[in-house]
Each structure stands twice: as C-alpha cells, then as structure tokens.
Design an enzyme around this catalytic site. Structure first.
Site, PDB file in Angstrom:
ATOM      1  N   ASP A  23       5.469  64.668  36.430  1.00 24.62           N
ATOM      2  CA  ASP A  23       6.766  65.089  36.990  1.00 24.62           C
ATOM      3  C   ASP A  23       8.001  64.479  36.317  1.00 24.62           C
ATOM      4  O   ASP A  23       8.977  64.136  37.001  1.00 24.62           O
ATOM      5  CB  ASP A  23       6.803  64.793  38.496  1.00 24.62           C
ATOM      6  CG  ASP A  23       5.706  65.526  39.264  1.00 24.62           C
ATOM      7  OD1 ASP A  23       4.968  66.313  38.649  1.00 24.62           O
ATOM      8  OD2 ASP A  23       5.577  65.284  40.483  1.00 24.62           O
ATOM      9  N   GLU A  71       6.449  68.992  39.715  1.00 27.46           N
ATOM     10  CA  GLU A  71       6.400  69.342  41.137  1.00 27.46           C
ATOM     11  C   GLU A  71       7.272  70.575  41.281  1.00 27.46           C
ATOM     12  O   GLU A  71       8.483  70.528  41.012  1.00 27.46           O
ATOM     13  CB  GLU A  71       6.897  68.188  42.014  1.00 27.46           C
ATOM     14  CG  GLU A  71       6.694  68.466  43.507  1.00 27.46           C
ATOM     15  CD  GLU A  71       6.979  67.268  44.408  1.00 27.46           C
ATOM     16  OE1 GLU A  71       7.094  66.139  43.904  1.00 27.46           O
ATOM     17  OE2 GLU A  71       7.083  67.479  45.637  1.00 27.46           O
ATOM     18  N   LYS A 128       2.653  71.902  40.232  1.00 24.67           N
ATOM     19  CA  LYS A 128       1.879  71.451  41.390  1.00 24.67           C
ATOM     20  C   LYS A 128       2.764  71.492  42.632  1.00 24.67           C
ATOM     21  O   LYS A 128       3.897  71.006  42.608  1.00 24.67           O
ATOM     22  CB  LYS A 128       1.319  70.044  41.151  1.00 24.67           C
ATOM     23  CG  LYS A 128       2.352  68.953  40.929  1.00 24.67           C
ATOM     24  CD  LYS A 128       1.641  67.651  40.631  1.00 24.67           C
ATOM     25  CE  LYS A 128       2.468  66.411  40.707  1.00 24.67           C
ATOM     26  NZ  LYS A 128       3.427  66.252  41.763  1.00 24.67           N
ATOM     27  N   LYS A 131       2.072  66.409  46.089  1.00 22.55           N
ATOM     28  CA  LYS A 131       2.340  65.156  45.401  1.00 22.55           C
ATOM     29  C   LYS A 131       1.253  64.892  44.361  1.00 22.55           C
ATOM     30  O   LYS A 131       1.527  64.406  43.277  1.00 22.55           O
ATOM     31  CB  LYS A 131       2.400  63.996  46.414  1.00 22.55           C
ATOM     32  CG  LYS A 131       3.439  64.170  47.516  1.00 22.55           C
ATOM     33  CD  LYS A 131       4.828  64.402  46.962  1.00 22.55           C
ATOM     34  CE  LYS A 131       5.849  64.522  48.078  1.00 22.55           C
ATOM     35  NZ  LYS A 131       7.034  65.265  47.640  1.00 22.55           N
ATOM     36  N   VAL A 156       6.754  59.743  37.196  1.00 16.86           N
ATOM     37  CA  VAL A 156       7.486  59.348  38.408  1.00 16.86           C
ATOM     38  C   VAL A 156       7.040  60.171  39.615  1.00 16.86           C
ATOM     39  O   VAL A 156       6.545  61.285  39.450  1.00 16.86           O
ATOM     40  CB  VAL A 156       9.009  59.536  38.193  1.00 16.86           C
ATOM     41  CG1 VAL A 156       9.502  58.603  37.099  1.00 16.86           C
ATOM     42  CG2 VAL A 156       9.378  60.974  37.839  1.00 16.86           C
ATOM     43  N   THR A 157       7.264  59.605  40.817  1.00 14.32           N
ATOM     44  CA  THR A 157       7.595  58.222  41.040  1.00 14.32           C
ATOM     45  C   THR A 157       6.304  57.454  41.305  1.00 14.32           C
ATOM     46  O   THR A 157       5.312  58.038  41.747  1.00 14.32           O
ATOM     47  CB  THR A 157       8.553  58.028  42.252  1.00 14.32           C
ATOM     48  OG1 THR A 157       7.912  58.524  43.441  1.00 14.32           O
ATOM     49  CG2 THR A 157       9.867  58.726  42.045  1.00 14.32           C
ATOM     50  N   CYS A 161       4.141  60.536  43.643  1.00 21.51           N
ATOM     51  CA  CYS A 161       3.258  61.469  42.922  1.00 21.51           C
ATOM     52  C   CYS A 161       2.294  60.784  41.958  1.00 21.51           C
ATOM     53  O   CYS A 161       1.175  61.264  41.759  1.00 21.51           O
ATOM     54  CB  CYS A 161       4.098  62.517  42.212  1.00 21.51           C
ATOM     55  SG  CYS A 161       4.921  63.611  43.392  1.00 21.51           S
ATOM     56  N   GLN A 201      -8.663  44.397  44.104  1.00 12.16           N
ATOM     57  CA  GLN A 201     -10.046  44.585  44.546  1.00 12.16           C
ATOM     58  C   GLN A 201     -10.923  45.135  43.407  1.00 12.16           C
ATOM     59  O   GLN A 201     -11.748  46.028  43.600  1.00 12.16           O
ATOM     60  CB  GLN A 201     -10.120  45.525  45.752  1.00 12.16           C
ATOM     61  CG  GLN A 201      -9.243  45.069  46.929  1.00 12.16           C
ATOM     62  CD  GLN A 201      -9.373  46.004  48.104  1.00 12.16           C
ATOM     63  OE1 GLN A 201     -10.433  46.108  48.718  1.00 12.16           O
ATOM     64  NE2 GLN A 201      -8.298  46.694  48.429  1.00 12.16           N
TER      65      GLN A 201
HETATM   66  N1  TIU Z   1       7.051  63.439  41.809  1.00 12.93           N
HETATM   67  C1  TIU Z   1       7.268  62.749  42.930  1.00 12.93           C
HETATM   68  O1  TIU Z   1       7.015  61.547  42.986  1.00 12.93           O
HETATM   69  N2  TIU Z   1       7.842  63.417  44.015  1.00 12.93           N
HETATM   70  C2  TIU Z   1       8.636  62.816  44.950  1.00 12.93           C
HETATM   71  O2  TIU Z   1       9.099  63.457  45.888  1.00 12.93           O
HETATM   72  N3  TIU Z   1       8.927  61.494  44.776  1.00 12.93           N
HETATM   73  C3  TIU Z   1       9.772  60.737  45.507  1.00 12.93           C
HETATM   74  O3  TIU Z   1       9.791  59.521  45.278  1.00 12.93           O
HETATM   75  N4  TIU Z   1      10.528  61.285  46.410  1.00 12.93           N
END
Ligand code: TIU
Length: 223
Positions: A23, A71, A128, A131, A156-157, A161, A201
């Site tokens: 993303d 996304e 996609k 997430k 990210v993030t 995701c 772990q």
């Molecule tokens: N790609 C992704 O992480 N989608 C999000 O909505 N991330 C947020 O941190 N909001």
C-alpha cells in the site's frame, strides 16, 4: 542467502522469495488521501521511501519477484463493507470525492502507487479491499504457482496493513521478514510495538531486519 535477522537468522532462496510492498499509494503518504481523512499527520511516512527504493532496485537487479498491493475498492463500493465505510467520523468517507479523486477507489489518482516505487512490467499488482493482502485477492494462488515460500515485507502502515498481511502469510505457511526501516506508522509507538510483537516468542509471526542488511546480502549474492 542468509540474513542475521532478529530474533535469529533468516534463510531464503531468492527464487522462492517475493518482495511484498504493501500500500505505498498516495492515499497514505500524501495529504488529501485516506490517511489524512482519518485524522493522521501523513508527513511521517515519506521518510521510508529512499530505503524502499534502494531495496526495490536491488531486488529487481537480482531478478526477484515483486508484489505491490493497493488498498482499493471498486467504484460501486460493492467490496467495501458498510462497517468500514461508516466507521467513526472521518473528514471524508471511502468513495467520497477528495482532492486526489474518490477516497480509496481503484483508478483514482490518490490510489496510485507513488512514482518512486511504481510497478514495472512483470511485477504483480493487486488491489485489496481489506487490510490483509490475502483477503479477497488471488495472492496465495499466485505465490503457490510461483512456488514462493518466503516473503519480504515493506510498506505502510506497520501495525495495520503490514502486520495483518504478515499474520495472514504466517498462517498460510510462509516465512515472513519485515524490513524495519522500510515500514512506517502514523504512530511511532505502534510501529515499535508491532515490530517487537511480530519477532517475539521465537519469530511467532516473522523476522525483522534492516534494509542495509538486505542490500548487503543481495550484493554478496551477486558476487
Ligand atoms: N494500508 C493500511 O495500513 N491501511 C490503513 O488504513 N492504515 C492505517 O493506518 N489507517
């Protein structure tokens, strides 16, 4: 190839490993997109772009498979659950018209991967709706066809995701490695916690390493 990763060495065969870039689209990295509508300061995320570019360049030069995700929802929002669209009190909702086109809708300018990391011919690009990169996408089938067993993650993030995708990958039997300086969150403490919890772990979810370690490993393999 081997990286002295955290919590212990990560062994991978480049021919069976894909670089998965989650993303890295304008929605999250530039003002006016989905990330900002949620109330976030999006400026933090751009810092990882040079490290991502370096790894992507070296991975391509080594001949490795690359997967990019976005996304994204269809224009009619039929793949966007009302629970996602109606959640909270964002400044704009998914599908609303924003400064970079309709928020989180496929094909809009905000939905494009940033130019520095733009896909090239032969790379997999997946939209996609969730997430995780595996939910409602052909990713698992494509990786199985390519006989991929290991996934190296950037993007990210970190705790949204990226972490969801690494957990999905782990449950499907892949060995996942997260490049720590090639992922970022709007919340530094969430990035730190996500990185720690994934490798805790005995690599319960996966491994972590740095872009410098990956670049050195790829350079050594090129002789
Ligand atoms: N790609 C992704 O992480 N989608 C999000 O909505 N991330 C947020 O941190 N909001």
């Amino acid at each position: 190839m081997q990286i002295q990763a955290n919590p212990f060495h990560y062994d991978f065969d480049l021919a069976r490993t894909a670089l998965v870039i989650i993303d890295m689209q304008r929605d999250f990295i530039e003002p006016g997109g989905f990330g900002e509508t949620l109330g976030n300061d999006v400026s933090l995320l751009a810092a990882i772009v040079p490290a991502c570019q370096a790894v992507l360049g070296a991975w391509r030069a080594a001949g490795g498979l690359v997967v990019h995700t976005r996304e994204a929802h269809c224009a009619d929002l039929s793949d966007c659950p009302p629970a996602k669209r109606n959640r909270g009190n964002p400044s704009l909702r998914i599908g609303d018209a924003g400064p970079m086109g309709r928020i989180l809708v496929a094909g809009e300018s905000g939905n494009q991967i940033i130019p520095q990391l733009a896909p090239v011919a032969g790379e997999i690009v997946l939209d996609k709706p969730g997430k995780g990169a595996f939910y409602a996408t052909p990713l698992h089938n494509l990786l199985q066809q390519a006989e991929v067993t290991h996934l190296v993650f950037m993007g990210v993030t970190t705790e949204v995701c990226v972490q969801t995708s690494m957990r999905e990958a782990n449950d499907r039997g892949y060995d996942g490695l997260l490049l720590e300086d090639c992922t970022e969150s709007y919340f530094p403490q969430f990035k730190a916690a996500a990185v720690e919890m994934m490798r805790a772990q005995g690599a319960i979810v996966g491994w972590t390493a740095t872009s410098a370690q990956m670049l050195a490993t790829l350079a050594a393999s090129q002789g």
